[in-house]
Enzyme design. Sequence first.
Site, PDB file in Angstrom:
ATOM      1  N   SER A  92      51.661  85.957  37.188  1.00 19.75           N
ATOM      2  CA  SER A  92      52.443  86.838  38.055  1.00 19.75           C
ATOM      3  C   SER A  92      53.495  87.627  37.304  1.00 19.75           C
ATOM      4  O   SER A  92      54.217  88.413  37.903  1.00 19.75           O
ATOM      5  CB  SER A  92      53.137  85.996  39.117  1.00 19.75           C
ATOM      6  OG  SER A  92      54.090  85.147  38.484  1.00 19.75           O
ATOM      7  N   GLY A  93      53.611  87.418  36.018  1.00 24.53           N
ATOM      8  CA  GLY A  93      54.669  88.088  35.255  1.00 24.53           C
ATOM      9  C   GLY A  93      55.989  87.352  35.291  1.00 24.53           C
ATOM     10  O   GLY A  93      56.927  87.725  34.596  1.00 24.53           O
ATOM     11  N   GLY A  94      56.078  86.294  36.108  1.00 27.93           N
ATOM     12  CA  GLY A  94      57.334  85.549  36.195  1.00 27.93           C
ATOM     13  C   GLY A  94      57.771  85.020  34.841  1.00 27.93           C
ATOM     14  O   GLY A  94      58.916  85.203  34.422  1.00 27.93           O
ATOM     15  N   PHE A  95      56.842  84.397  34.145  1.00 28.63           N
ATOM     16  CA  PHE A  95      57.178  83.821  32.843  1.00 28.63           C
ATOM     17  C   PHE A  95      57.705  84.901  31.892  1.00 28.63           C
ATOM     18  O   PHE A  95      58.713  84.703  31.207  1.00 28.63           O
ATOM     19  CB  PHE A  95      55.953  83.134  32.237  1.00 28.63           C
ATOM     20  CG  PHE A  95      56.204  82.555  30.880  1.00 28.63           C
ATOM     21  CD1 PHE A  95      56.868  81.344  30.737  1.00 28.63           C
ATOM     22  CD2 PHE A  95      55.810  83.227  29.736  1.00 28.63           C
ATOM     23  CE1 PHE A  95      57.125  80.812  29.473  1.00 28.63           C
ATOM     24  CE2 PHE A  95      56.053  82.702  28.472  1.00 28.63           C
ATOM     25  CZ  PHE A  95      56.717  81.494  28.346  1.00 28.63           C
ATOM     26  N   ASP A 145      57.074  83.696  40.595  1.00 24.09           N
ATOM     27  CA  ASP A 145      57.937  82.512  40.600  1.00 24.09           C
ATOM     28  C   ASP A 145      59.127  82.704  39.675  1.00 24.09           C
ATOM     29  O   ASP A 145      59.152  83.620  38.849  1.00 24.09           O
ATOM     30  CB  ASP A 145      57.154  81.257  40.196  1.00 24.09           C
ATOM     31  CG  ASP A 145      56.522  81.376  38.812  1.00 24.09           C
ATOM     32  OD1 ASP A 145      56.325  82.501  38.333  1.00 24.09           O
ATOM     33  OD2 ASP A 145      56.214  80.337  38.208  1.00 24.09           O
ATOM     34  N   GLN A 214      57.299  74.298  40.742  1.00 22.57           N
ATOM     35  CA  GLN A 214      58.338  74.309  39.721  1.00 22.57           C
ATOM     36  C   GLN A 214      59.169  73.025  39.867  1.00 22.57           C
ATOM     37  O   GLN A 214      58.752  72.088  40.515  1.00 22.57           O
ATOM     38  CB  GLN A 214      59.204  75.573  39.862  1.00 22.57           C
ATOM     39  CG  GLN A 214      58.464  76.853  39.484  1.00 22.57           C
ATOM     40  CD  GLN A 214      58.245  77.006  37.983  1.00 22.57           C
ATOM     41  OE1 GLN A 214      58.759  76.236  37.179  1.00 22.57           O
ATOM     42  NE2 GLN A 214      57.457  78.013  37.591  1.00 22.57           N
ATOM     43  N   GLY A 242      56.429  76.007  34.539  1.00 16.22           N
ATOM     44  CA  GLY A 242      57.704  75.579  33.971  1.00 16.22           C
ATOM     45  C   GLY A 242      57.591  74.386  33.043  1.00 16.22           C
ATOM     46  O   GLY A 242      58.574  73.681  32.816  1.00 16.22           O
ATOM     47  N   CYS A 330      32.309  70.499  14.526  1.00 16.28           N
ATOM     48  CA  CYS A 330      32.337  71.672  15.400  1.00 16.28           C
ATOM     49  C   CYS A 330      31.017  72.436  15.343  1.00 16.28           C
ATOM     50  O   CYS A 330      30.406  72.564  14.280  1.00 16.28           O
ATOM     51  CB  CYS A 330      33.484  72.595  14.981  1.00 16.28           C
ATOM     52  SG  CYS A 330      33.642  74.055  16.031  1.00 16.28           S
ATOM     53  N   CYS A 332      30.706  75.664  16.497  1.00 17.12           N
ATOM     54  CA  CYS A 332      30.914  77.101  16.707  1.00 17.12           C
ATOM     55  C   CYS A 332      30.253  77.894  15.586  1.00 17.12           C
ATOM     56  O   CYS A 332      29.900  77.350  14.537  1.00 17.12           O
ATOM     57  CB  CYS A 332      32.402  77.430  16.802  1.00 17.12           C
ATOM     58  SG  CYS A 332      33.254  77.631  15.234  1.00 17.12           S
ATOM     59  N   CYS A 335      31.979  77.600  12.138  1.00 16.69           N
ATOM     60  CA  CYS A 335      31.744  76.363  11.390  1.00 16.69           C
ATOM     61  C   CYS A 335      30.296  76.206  10.952  1.00 16.69           C
ATOM     62  O   CYS A 335      30.013  75.565   9.937  1.00 16.69           O
ATOM     63  CB  CYS A 335      32.180  75.166  12.225  1.00 16.69           C
ATOM     64  SG  CYS A 335      33.974  75.119  12.437  1.00 16.69           S
ATOM     65  N   HIS A 361      36.906  80.034  16.342  1.00 21.95           N
ATOM     66  CA  HIS A 361      36.796  78.573  16.188  1.00 21.95           C
ATOM     67  C   HIS A 361      37.805  77.860  17.097  1.00 21.95           C
ATOM     68  O   HIS A 361      37.467  76.882  17.770  1.00 21.95           O
ATOM     69  CB  HIS A 361      37.033  78.170  14.729  1.00 21.95           C
ATOM     70  CG  HIS A 361      37.356  76.714  14.581  1.00 21.95           C
ATOM     71  ND1 HIS A 361      36.398  75.727  14.608  1.00 21.95           N
ATOM     72  CD2 HIS A 361      38.561  76.073  14.468  1.00 21.95           C
ATOM     73  CE1 HIS A 361      36.992  74.546  14.502  1.00 21.95           C
ATOM     74  NE2 HIS A 361      38.296  74.719  14.417  1.00 21.95           N
TER      75      HIS A 361
HETATM   76 ZN   LIG Z   1      34.310  75.712  14.607  1.00 16.30          ZN
END
Ligand SMILES: [Zn+2]
Length: 401
Positions: A92-95, A145, A214, A242, A330, A332, A335, A361
Amino acid sequence: MTFTFDRIASAGAARAGVLMTPHGRVDTPAFMAVGTAATVKALDPLELEAIGCQMILANTYHLHLRPGDEIVRSLGGVHRFMGWDGPMLTDSGGFQVFSLESLRTVSEDGVEFRSHIDGSRHRFTPESVMQIERNLGADVIMQFDHVIPGQSVEADARDASERSIRWLVRCRTEFERIAQREQGTGNRGPYFQGASVPGSLFPVPAQVLFPIVQGGIHSTLRREASRAIRSIDDWLGYGIGGLSVGESKPDMYAMLDVVNEELPTDRARYLMGVGFPEDLVEGVRRGVDMFDCVAPTRMGRNGTAFTADGRVNVRRAELKADPRPLDETCECSTCKRFSRAYIRHLFVADEILGLRLVSLHNVHFLVALMRRSRAAVIDGTFDAWSRDWLARYHTRPTPVS
Ligand SMILES: [Zn+2]
C-alpha cells in the site's frame, strides 16, 4: 474467476495450502519475489516462471511516482505492463512513506510526503491508495497502514495500530465504492468477484483486499489488532506488518506466535517484508503462508548468495578456483551450469551477468525452500525437517564480507 484459500495439510502450526486468484494458483507456503518498480530487478518474468515462482509483488509507492498508476492502467494494468501473467500483490505504500522521515507529515486523514525522486508533493490517504491499487490492478491489494520502527514504545505502537484499523475501515468502504462504480454489481464484500466490463479497454480485475495486523512488539496490541480486524470482516487473508523493521528476531518470532493464536486457521497469513531463509522457515513453523522480501535480489546484486550452509560472499578470494556451484544441493540454472570461480570472476570483472546469476539463484533458493517446506508439511515430516534445516544453516555461518 474466484479467490479462495484452502488449507490442505498442517503440522503443528505450519500449514500447506492453495491460494487461488484470477491469475492462477499459489501453493503455500510461498515466497513472492519483489518487483519494486514493476520489475524483479535484473530478472525476466520468464526466468521467474521457470524457477517456479508463482506470485510476485509490486510497490504502490514506486509505481505511483513513476511511471504513474494511471499510465499503468492505460496500458492494461500491472500484469500486462510488466509481462507477468501470474498472481500479483501490491503493497500500500505505507512502509515506504513512513520510511521518509524528513519528507512526510502524518495526520488522521493520511500522509503528505515529498517524492524521493524529484521532491514533488504527494498525499496518500486510505481512499487514494485504494484507487491507486485499483489502477495498478494486482490480484491481492493491501490496506494503507501506519508503519512504525520495530522498537517503538507501546504508546506509539498503539497509536499507529489503532490508526491502521481506522484506516482499514476507510479502505474497505472505498474498495467497495470503487467496485460498485466500476462494475455496477453492488456490494460483494471485501473479496468480490470481478468481471470484465463489456467494451472496456481495461478489463476490470477482480481484487481482494487484505488487512494488516500492526502492534509493534507488544503482544497485547497484536492481540487487540487481530481481534478488531476480524470483527470488521471475514477476510480471505491477513497481512502481518511492522516486523523485520529493526526489532530483534526473538521479538519477531514471539509476535508471530501471538498472531498465529489470534488469526483464523482457515485464512491466509502474509508476513510482510520477510525475509531471510531462516526467517521463512521460522515463519512457516509459526503458521505463516506467504512472504516477500527484496533481500534475494538486493543481496544477489551485491554478490551474496544464500546456501544451505549460510551465506556466501562470491567475491571472496578463496573462491577464485572453486569448481563447485554456489550450493551443491541447488537445482537452479545458475548452479547447474556455473562454478563459484566463474561467478566470482564475473563480479570481480564487473560483468552484468554475475548479478543476474546470483539474483536468480537467491530467488530460486527461497522459492525452493518454501516448496520443500510445503512437501514436508504434507508428508508429516516438517517439524524434524525444519529443525535439521535450521541447525545446518546456523552451524557454519559463512562471513558475509
Ligand atoms: Zn542455485
